[in-house]
Design a protein around this motif. Structure first.
Motif, PDB file in Angstrom:
ATOM      1  N   TYR A 399       0.933  -1.095   0.280  1.00 30.42           N
ATOM      2  CA  TYR A 399      -0.314   0.424  -0.258  1.00 30.42           C
ATOM      3  C   TYR A 399       0.672   1.380  -0.495  1.00 30.42           C
ATOM      4  O   TYR A 399       1.838   1.335   0.828  1.00 30.42           O
ATOM      5  CB  TYR A 399      -1.085   0.209   1.397  1.00 30.42           C
ATOM      6  CG  TYR A 399      -2.450   0.135   1.293  1.00 30.42           C
ATOM      7  CD1 TYR A 399      -2.644  -1.850   0.036  1.00 30.42           C
ATOM      8  CD2 TYR A 399      -3.441  -1.004   2.211  1.00 30.42           C
ATOM      9  CE1 TYR A 399      -4.223  -1.764  -0.138  1.00 30.42           C
ATOM     10  CE2 TYR A 399      -4.153  -1.395   1.893  1.00 30.42           C
ATOM     11  CZ  TYR A 399      -4.641  -1.662   0.563  1.00 30.42           C
ATOM     12  OH  TYR A 399      -6.080  -2.684   0.410  1.00 30.42           O
ATOM     13  N   ASP A 403      -3.403   4.403  -1.725  1.00 34.81           N
ATOM     14  CA  ASP A 403      -4.148   3.543  -1.247  1.00 34.81           C
ATOM     15  C   ASP A 403      -4.514   2.980  -0.569  1.00 34.81           C
ATOM     16  O   ASP A 403      -5.051   1.829  -0.083  1.00 34.81           O
ATOM     17  CB  ASP A 403      -3.130   2.164  -2.136  1.00 34.81           C
ATOM     18  CG  ASP A 403      -2.627   1.687  -3.404  1.00 34.81           C
ATOM     19  OD1 ASP A 403      -2.867   2.546  -4.116  1.00 34.81           O
ATOM     20  OD2 ASP A 403      -0.981   1.695  -3.813  1.00 34.81           O
ATOM     21  N   LYS A 437      -6.301  -7.350   2.585  1.00 37.20           N
ATOM     22  CA  LYS A 437      -5.595  -5.997   3.250  1.00 37.20           C
ATOM     23  C   LYS A 437      -6.346  -4.703   3.331  1.00 37.20           C
ATOM     24  O   LYS A 437      -5.921  -4.497   4.750  1.00 37.20           O
ATOM     25  CB  LYS A 437      -5.031  -5.758   1.871  1.00 37.20           C
ATOM     26  CG  LYS A 437      -4.011  -6.121   1.001  1.00 37.20           C
ATOM     27  CD  LYS A 437      -3.100  -5.987  -0.323  1.00 37.20           C
ATOM     28  CE  LYS A 437      -2.166  -6.907  -0.720  1.00 37.20           C
ATOM     29  NZ  LYS A 437      -1.818  -5.999  -2.218  1.00 37.20           N
TER      30      LYS A 437
END
Length: 488
Positions: A399, A403, A437
């Motif tokens: 990331y 993001d 994630k």
């Protein structure tokens, strides 16, 4: 045709007769002296001089031959069409060099030289304690006579230095540890080694970027500071103290330093060293361009402050009264011995070496260990900051700032300082949920909030206890004041 063969046979007979006559009139000693004189005359008028660098010097391998072979593999302009490819032991890359009887031209500070790799069959096997190669190999260096001083001086030194750099670059770094009880291996070395494969770098290290840049700049100044240290009369070494709570990345920092500079690591276990003499011998057997590490120095041996310890001797934690004696198998390293190890005369027996101490409790160390010259740079490995958190999100989840939702980032930034979580704790949360994630980030936020609330509760409880303590002490102080006034 028959007449032609007859003529050739006659000429060969005349030539053989002439050779026999010359050998009869001029003995072998005269002919050898004449050839030597002619050779000397030719050398006198020649503009070049030649240097032989053989592979075998007696029964030992010529280090200069290996250095030239490495140097020519990448630093010279290859002019031949055939190259010899090699891959050495513990090497991670392939190097190339001159093939048999090939040559190339190299230039150094305006001086042009010719290198030729000479390979000839060995005529007869001479007596040797080890078998010799069937071929005699060596390098022939040709240079102009006017450049002789440069070639034998700075050029060959440059070749050796460049070869060492290539060798360190191609060879895998090693991690050493001192042998148990000071025992020696078959070569008489007190260190055992394994390939060092730790992947930590300064790019992946979870730390404030400004602090990392400062450390990297300091390391580069040290590695490139040979002339500075010689000019100032200082030993070419530097000390770093890494201190902070467990899990803040002290070991990862050491690995990043080794990978950044390309140095080997010597992990010194002090509990296996019994005397100051053994400590000095270990230091003498370390190589240049290395990092000597003593991890958790406050735990490995008792570093009692010298003001409270008249004998200055160390013993393993928990040892009895006899631990300071060799007869009881204890450890008799003194504080003076450890100080000399890092900053005494024996610390100068090598060059370009870094000493790194790590500790969880800097307040337990003797101040003499912490002064400049021993530990030149103190690096506080603190709890994870917001800047370090973004590096961890990049490492484990891939990331970037864009993001992650802006609102979520703001919440993480608000709670990260209060949570006081180490990079190791945060990494465990991210690793556990790395396949999801989004879940990983939200669970991390929840973990940070929980830790922050707990820290606030502990702090509030501590404040209440402090207030109660002060309230209890206040009447006593008031009573004492009244007694003083009445007595006065």
């Amino acid at each position: 045709m028959r007449e032609l063969w007859t003529t050739l046979a006659s000429m060969m007979g005349v030539w053989a007769f002439s050779q026999s006559l010359l050998q009869t009139v001029f003995p072998a000693e005269v002919r050898f002296a004449s050839l030597k004189f002619i050779h000397r005359i030719c050398n006198w008028f020649s503009a070049y001089c030649y240097y032989d660098i053989t592979e075998i010097d007696g029964v030992n391998t010529n280090e200069l031959y290996n250095a030239v072979q490495l140097y020519l593999s990448s630093s010279a302009s290859i002019t031949g069409n055939r190259l010899s490819l090699t891959r050495g032991l513990n090497s991670s890359s392939i190097t190339f060099g001159l093939s048999n009887n090939d040559s190339l031209i190299d230039t150094f500070n305006g001086v042009k030289v010719l290198w030729e790799h000479v390979v000839i069959p060995r005529q007869a096997q001479t007596f040797s304690w080890r078998p010799l190669p069937e071929e005699k190999r060596g390098f022939l260096l040709r240079a102009k006579k006017k450049d002789k001083a440069v070639v034998l001086g700075s050029y060959l030194d440059f070749v050796m230095e460049k070869a060492n750099e290539i060798r360190r670059k191609n060879q895998d770094r090693l991690l050493y540890t001192n042998s148990r009880g000071g025992s020696l291996d078959s070569r008489g070395h007190p260190w055992e080694s394994v390939p060092f494969k730790h992947p930590s770098t300064f790019d992946t290290l979870a730390m404030d970027p400004h602090k990392k840049a400062e450390i990297m700049a300091d390391l580069l100044d040290f590695a490139n500071g040979e002339s500075f240290y010689q000019t100032t009369g200082r030993a070419w070494k530097r000390g770093y103290l890494l201190y902070g709570p467990p899990g803040t990345g002290k070991s990862s920092m050491i690995a990043a330093m080794a990978n950044f500079l390309g140095y080997d690591i010597y992990d010194l276990e002090l509990t296996e060293v019994h005397t100051n003499s053994e400590l000095r011998k270990l230091l003498m057997k370390t190589s240049s361009k290395s990092i000597i590490v003593i991890e958790d120095i406050d735990c490995s041996i008792n570093l009692t402050n010298r003001k409270n310890n008249s004998t200055h001797s160390f013993s393993p934690p928990g040892a009895g009264a006899g631990a300071g004696s060799n007869e009881d198998g204890g450890n008799t390293i003194t504080l003076s011995g450890l100080l000399n190890f890092t900053d005494g005369l024996w610390s100068c027996c090598g060059t370009e070496r870094i000493f790194v101490f790590t500790t969880n409790h800097i307040e337990k160390l003797d101040p003499a260990l912490l002064r400049s010259g021993r530990m030149d740079m103190h690096i506080h490995m603190s709890y994870c900051s917001f800047a370090a958190l973004k590096i961890l999100l990049k490492n484990y989840l891939g990331y970037d700032d864009d993001d992650v939702e802006k609102q979520l980032l703001e919440q993480l930034e608000q709670v990260i300082e209060k949570a006081e979580m180490t990079p190791a704790d945060i990494s465990e949360v991210l690793i556990k949920n790395r396949r999801n994630k989004n879940k990983a980030v939200w669970e991390l936020l929840e973990a940070l909030r929980t830790r922050a609330e707990r820290n606030d509760a502990v702090k509030s409880s501590a404040d209440d206890e402090e207030q109660e303590k002060r309230a209890l002490e206040s009447p006593k102080e008031a009573k004492c004041d009244e007694e003083k006034e009445s007595s006065g």
